[in-house]
Design a protein around this motif. Structure first.
Motif, mmCIF file in Angstrom:
data_model
loop_
_atom_site.group_PDB
_atom_site.id
_atom_site.type_symbol
_atom_site.label_atom_id
_atom_site.label_comp_id
_atom_site.label_asym_id
_atom_site.label_seq_id
_atom_site.Cartn_x
_atom_site.Cartn_y
_atom_site.Cartn_z
ATOM 1 N N UNK A 115 -11.121 9.588 -1.844
ATOM 2 C CA UNK A 115 -11.839 10.594 -1.059
ATOM 3 C C UNK A 115 -12.676 11.449 -2.012
ATOM 4 N N UNK A 116 -14.002 11.488 -1.762
ATOM 5 C CA UNK A 116 -14.902 12.241 -2.636
ATOM 6 C C UNK A 116 -14.479 13.707 -2.770
ATOM 7 N N UNK A 117 -14.005 14.279 -1.664
ATOM 8 C CA UNK A 117 -13.763 15.718 -1.618
ATOM 9 C C UNK A 117 -12.412 16.114 -2.216
ATOM 10 N N UNK A 118 -11.407 15.261 -2.097
ATOM 11 C CA UNK A 118 -10.065 15.631 -2.589
ATOM 12 C C UNK A 118 -9.679 14.926 -3.891
ATOM 13 N N UNK A 119 -10.227 13.724 -4.117
ATOM 14 C CA UNK A 119 -9.853 12.969 -5.317
ATOM 15 C C UNK A 119 -10.957 12.928 -6.367
ATOM 16 N N UNK A 120 -12.210 13.015 -5.918
ATOM 17 C CA UNK A 120 -13.320 12.940 -6.855
ATOM 18 C C UNK A 120 -13.583 11.510 -7.292
ATOM 19 N N UNK A 121 -14.463 11.389 -8.287
ATOM 20 C CA UNK A 121 -14.934 10.075 -8.738
ATOM 21 C C UNK A 121 -13.879 9.337 -9.558
ATOM 22 N N UNK A 124 -7.966 7.674 -9.438
ATOM 23 C CA UNK A 124 -7.234 8.922 -9.228
ATOM 24 C C UNK A 124 -5.731 8.680 -9.291
ATOM 25 N N UNK A 125 -5.011 9.703 -9.685
ATOM 26 C CA UNK A 125 -3.541 9.635 -9.668
ATOM 27 C C UNK A 125 -3.058 9.372 -8.248
ATOM 28 N N UNK A 126 -3.730 10.001 -7.281
ATOM 29 C CA UNK A 126 -3.368 9.817 -5.874
ATOM 30 C C UNK A 126 -3.495 8.352 -5.457
ATOM 31 N N UNK A 127 -4.538 7.710 -5.928
ATOM 32 C CA UNK A 127 -4.749 6.298 -5.609
ATOM 33 C C UNK A 127 -3.674 5.413 -6.217
ATOM 34 N N UNK A 128 -3.298 5.718 -7.451
ATOM 35 C CA UNK A 128 -2.242 4.936 -8.109
ATOM 36 C C UNK A 128 -0.907 5.172 -7.413
ATOM 37 N N UNK A 129 -0.655 6.424 -7.017
ATOM 38 C CA UNK A 129 0.585 6.724 -6.283
ATOM 39 C C UNK A 129 0.632 5.969 -4.954
ATOM 40 N N UNK A 130 -0.529 5.873 -4.286
ATOM 41 C CA UNK A 130 -0.613 5.087 -3.047
ATOM 42 C C UNK A 130 -0.245 3.633 -3.328
ATOM 43 N N UNK A 131 -0.776 3.082 -4.418
ATOM 44 C CA UNK A 131 -0.488 1.696 -4.782
ATOM 45 C C UNK A 131 1.001 1.512 -5.064
ATOM 46 N N UNK A 132 1.567 2.457 -5.800
ATOM 47 C CA UNK A 132 2.995 2.367 -6.141
ATOM 48 C C UNK A 132 3.872 2.435 -4.886
#
Length: 567
Positions: A115-121, A124-132
């Motif tokens: 998400x451009x607004x919450x995670x930025x370019x 992201x750690x959030x994306x990796x956590x989602x994957x995990x």
């Protein structure tokens, strides 16, 4: 605004004469080719006739074999794969291409756009956590990741493998991923360095087909996606990109994917697309999803296989684009007001403006508009998560990134390249940063760079412009960076009839030279010349040549870029 007309003075006349004779073409056209490094018959043949055989062997790219073997292992073991990409056009087309391609071989696959607004370019750690959390074994990252060393380390600690497919400049240390595909790596001997992020994904698909001895059609069906990324990401349209853009436009105009076909319909143009049409009609709509909402909607549109789903998604992102236009127009007006009410800002060599309520998704567009208006390095900032985040744009010839390096002690983070960058700054540092940025640019910029330039390819007389001339000129397309549509200049031009203003401020005139035919011409945003052009008064114009198709009647038209009235 005054513009400098810049002529190429290093013309190899012997080469021009030789090429003109070999190809039996007008010397002015031969001159354009020579200026672009095309000096022999073989080079001209390669340029005018892009072939699929011109695509480079994907296994020349560092780590390609490792990447393909890791993907094959994941497919064989039914491991979960996550396709991860940036939220802009290059990123979303890359994700759509890779997801659609590898979905042919496994059902254990998903995609993720930050998400451009919450995670930025980027990663992201959030994306990796989602994957995990979703037990992903392998992430294939496209159009991002080359500088995400800490994020890759974090993923490694969680037992998640990464394959990075990026085209941005790496730092001194390459991330510790399973494979890092990036032609800009200093240790990568791939012969072409300027692929888009989606282009790297395309090469990965091509390599997988070669590895598995699969038909070329499996990856060639994505030419249109690849071309859209090339157009939108403003990468040089030479070498391999020229081949990909050529075949991508061919596919878009003859047999586009379901999603792109729907988007073309909603944009109001369904055929004869050029690179510029993609840039101005398709790319902004795809980008709007990530700017105004979530870029997942753009990926869903690109992946659509049913017309009704494609139409639904295209309508959604078209509405977002309409909303985006309203936002960026309003913010641009607010930014202009801030600048024009501040005498100090008006007299600077830079623009730095801030407003905490501005939409983060459109400030890059606003920065581009302000750069166009005042023609100086520009930064537009807004509030985000307690800090100020912004987009920076430069003028031709000036390295904005290096200027930001000089101010890096005042920044939380920054990244980008010569002409465009993003940055984050603490609120308390903004006044000091604004002053420092002005000082750095003032000391380092050549004053001439603050005047926009028009690079003119060659001088012609109107008598040279005919159907054959235009046909050969058209074969130089697709046009784009490092192969722009040629700009011609013609002197001793006179007005025929009365100038007209059309639209808001566009000049429409008929022109001729002595003993030449009359040409229709349009000059966008050149309305100020309506009162300056007088009957029988000679003037010079610089222009591109286009074909105007109106009510099934085709005729050549000059698109005027500049006018100089001769004394």
């Amino acid at each position: 605004m005054e513009k400098r007309w810049v002529f190429n003075e290093n013309i190899e006349q012997e080469k021009v004469e030789e090429l003109s004779h070999l190809l039996t073409i007008d010397k002015s056209l031969a001159e354009i080719l020579v200026q672009r490094g095309i000096k022999t018959f073989e080079q001209a043949k390669y340029f005018f006739r892009p072939q699929l055989a011109h695509l480079h062997d994907p296994f020349l790219m560092k780590d390609m074999e490792t990447a393909v073997e890791r993907i094959e292992k994941a497919i064989e073991l039914k491991q979960s794969i996550l396709i991860y990409g940036d939220y802009d056009v290059d990123g979303t087309t890359a994700v759509a291409l890779a997801y659609q391609f590898f979905r042919n071989f496994t059902s254990h696959i998903d995609f993720y756009i930050p998400d451009r607004h919450t995670e930025g370019y980027g990663i992201s750690t959030q994306g990796i956590d989602y994957a995990h959390a979703n037990e992903v074994d392998l992430i294939i990252a496209l159009d991002c990741g080359i500088r995400s060393n800490d994020k890759i380390d974090y993923a490694n600690n969680l037992g998640i493998d990464f394959i990075i497919c990026d085209h941005h400049l790496p730092s001194d240390e390459i991330p510790k991923a399973v494979a890092v595909l990036d032609p800009k790596r200093v240790d990568c001997e791939y012969p072409f360095k300027e692929l888009s992020g989606c282009g790297i994904g395309f090469k990965l698909a091509q390599a997988y087909c070669t590895f598995k001895d699969l038909p070329d059609e499996l990856y060639e069906q994505y030419f249109d996606l690849c071309m859209v990324s090339i157009a939108a990401d403003i990468v040089p349209i030479v070498d391999e990109n020229r081949v990909l853009a050529y075949y991508g436009l061919k596919k878009l105009n003859e047999n586009p994917s379901t999603g792109l076909k729907s988007l073309m319909q909603i944009a109001g143009k369904t055929d004869n697309y050029s690179i510029m049409d993609v840039v101005f009609m398709l790319a902004p709509r795809i980008n709007a999803a990530g700017r105004m909402g979530h870029a997942n909607e753009a990926v869903k549109m690109l992946l659509s296989e049913e017309d009704f789903i494609a139409d639904e998604q295209s309508s959604l992102i078209n509405l977002q684009n309409t909303e985006r236009k309203s936002f960026d127009q309003n913010i641009t007006l607010e930014a202009l007001a801030i600048i024009e009410q501040d005498e100090v800002l008006m007299n600077r060599k830079t623009t730095v403006v801030f407003q905490e309520s501005w939409n983060k998704g459109v400030i890059g567009i606003v920065a581009s508009r302000l750069t166009e208006k005042y023609y100086r390095p520009t930064i537009v900032l807004t509030e985000s998560n307690g800090n100020y985040t912004g987009s920076a744009r430069s003028v031709v010839g000036y390295d904005l990134y290096e200027a930001l390096v000089e101010c890096s002690d005042l920044l939380i983070q920054f990244g980008g390249h010569k002409y465009a960058a993003g940055l984050t700054i603490s609120p308390e540092n903004l006044p000091l940063f604004s002053e420092r940025f002005e000082q750095v640019v003032s000391k380092s910029i050549d004053p001439a760079l603050l005047i926009p330039e028009i690079n003119i390819d060659t001088t012609v007389d109107f008598t040279q412009i005919n159907a054959k001339f235009f046909r050969i000129l058209n074969q130089m397309a697709p046009f784009g960076p490092q192969n722009m549509a040629p700009i011609f200049t013609t002197h001793e031009v006179i007005l025929v009839g009365t100038p007209q203003i059309v639209g808001t401020n566009h000049l429409k005139i008929n022109v001729k030279q002595q003993n030449s035919t009359i040409f229709e011409a349009i000059g966008f945003n050149l309305g100020e010349f309506e009162k300056l052009l007088k009957p029988n008064q000679a003037f010079s114009i610089c222009y591109t040549i286009e074909e105007n198709n109106w009510r099934d009647k085709k005729r050549l038209q000059l698109n005027i870029k500049g006018i100089k009235i001769e004394e």
